[in-house]
Design an enzyme around this catalytic site. Sequence first.
Site, PDB file in Angstrom:
ATOM      1  N   ARG A   8     -23.908 -24.918 -47.078  1.00  0.00           N
ATOM      2  CA  ARG A   8     -23.057 -23.832 -46.609  1.00  0.00           C
ATOM      3  C   ARG A   8     -22.124 -23.435 -47.748  1.00  0.00           C
ATOM      4  NH1 ARG A   8     -18.480 -23.911 -41.775  1.00  0.00           N
ATOM      5  NH2 ARG A   8     -18.014 -21.671 -41.881  1.00  0.00           N
ATOM      6  N   HIS A   9     -21.865 -22.150 -47.882  1.00  0.00           N
ATOM      7  CA  HIS A   9     -20.983 -21.659 -48.938  1.00  0.00           C
ATOM      8  C   HIS A   9     -19.624 -22.363 -48.908  1.00  0.00           C
ATOM      9  CE1 HIS A   9     -18.523 -19.459 -46.037  1.00  0.00           C
ATOM     10  NE2 HIS A   9     -19.656 -19.106 -45.454  1.00  0.00           N
ATOM     11  N   GLU A  87     -25.073 -14.813 -42.424  1.00  0.00           N
ATOM     12  CA  GLU A  87     -24.373 -15.425 -41.298  1.00  0.00           C
ATOM     13  C   GLU A  87     -24.732 -14.684 -40.007  1.00  0.00           C
ATOM     14  OE1 GLU A  87     -23.262 -17.599 -39.465  1.00  0.00           O
ATOM     15  OE2 GLU A  87     -21.351 -18.177 -40.397  1.00  0.00           O
TER      16      GLU A  87
END
Length: 249
Positions: A8-9, A87
Amino acid sequence: MIKLVLLRHGESQWNRENRFTGWYDIDLTDQGREEAANAGKLLREGGFVFDVAYTSVLKRAIRTLWSVLDAMDLMWIPVFKSWRLNERHYGALQGLNKSETSQKYGEEQVLVWRRSYDTPPPALEKSDERYPGSEPRYADLAEEEIPLSECLKDTVDRFLPIWHETIAPEIRKGRKVIIAAHGNSLRALVKYLDNISEEDIVGVNIPTGIPLVYELDDDLNALRSYYLGDQEALKKAVDAVASQGKASQ
């Protein structure tokens, strides 16, 4: 044994402000950039290498991937960007503060919108300035492919075609793959890989900037998964994600 890395970023500005982000193209905070660089360091120190990378068309994921590949001296490998890794689209909630939304609608309702499998938030109108259909990055999409709101089921349906048609075939060729994406697009893949029920996926939270390693058999069935790094810090990060939708006291 096959290893697949999901990431995940790093923390974005709207993560910090506790806002529903969705398809809004917000950038990383300084902390988020540090998380991304640290993820690359963990992967390098763990002996990981990659042949190909996949990410979304949103800068917080792209920049995270850049930082990881830079830290690993792998900026030369092919990188493929797709809207399918974006997302989940939060519809009319996009941009709103999660705690303030919980105060208005109740924590239970916001938890349903955030974490349930098949209940989308209120939809955007196409006339809304937040509607992504006017953005050049989505110009090649059919109108029906551009969401006005999404539940996790919608995100699964959006993500799995690129998994089956593009990513999984590369893994089967022996390519080592990293996917840098978002909390809910990765939850969609985790649900699929681990065969998690619609009820249990509600409790799955993915923290920012911490590599999640999947070990797969030759048929790409998950054998086990684990996060790299300090486990105490991991627990705090997961708990922080879980508490985002609670009303401020």
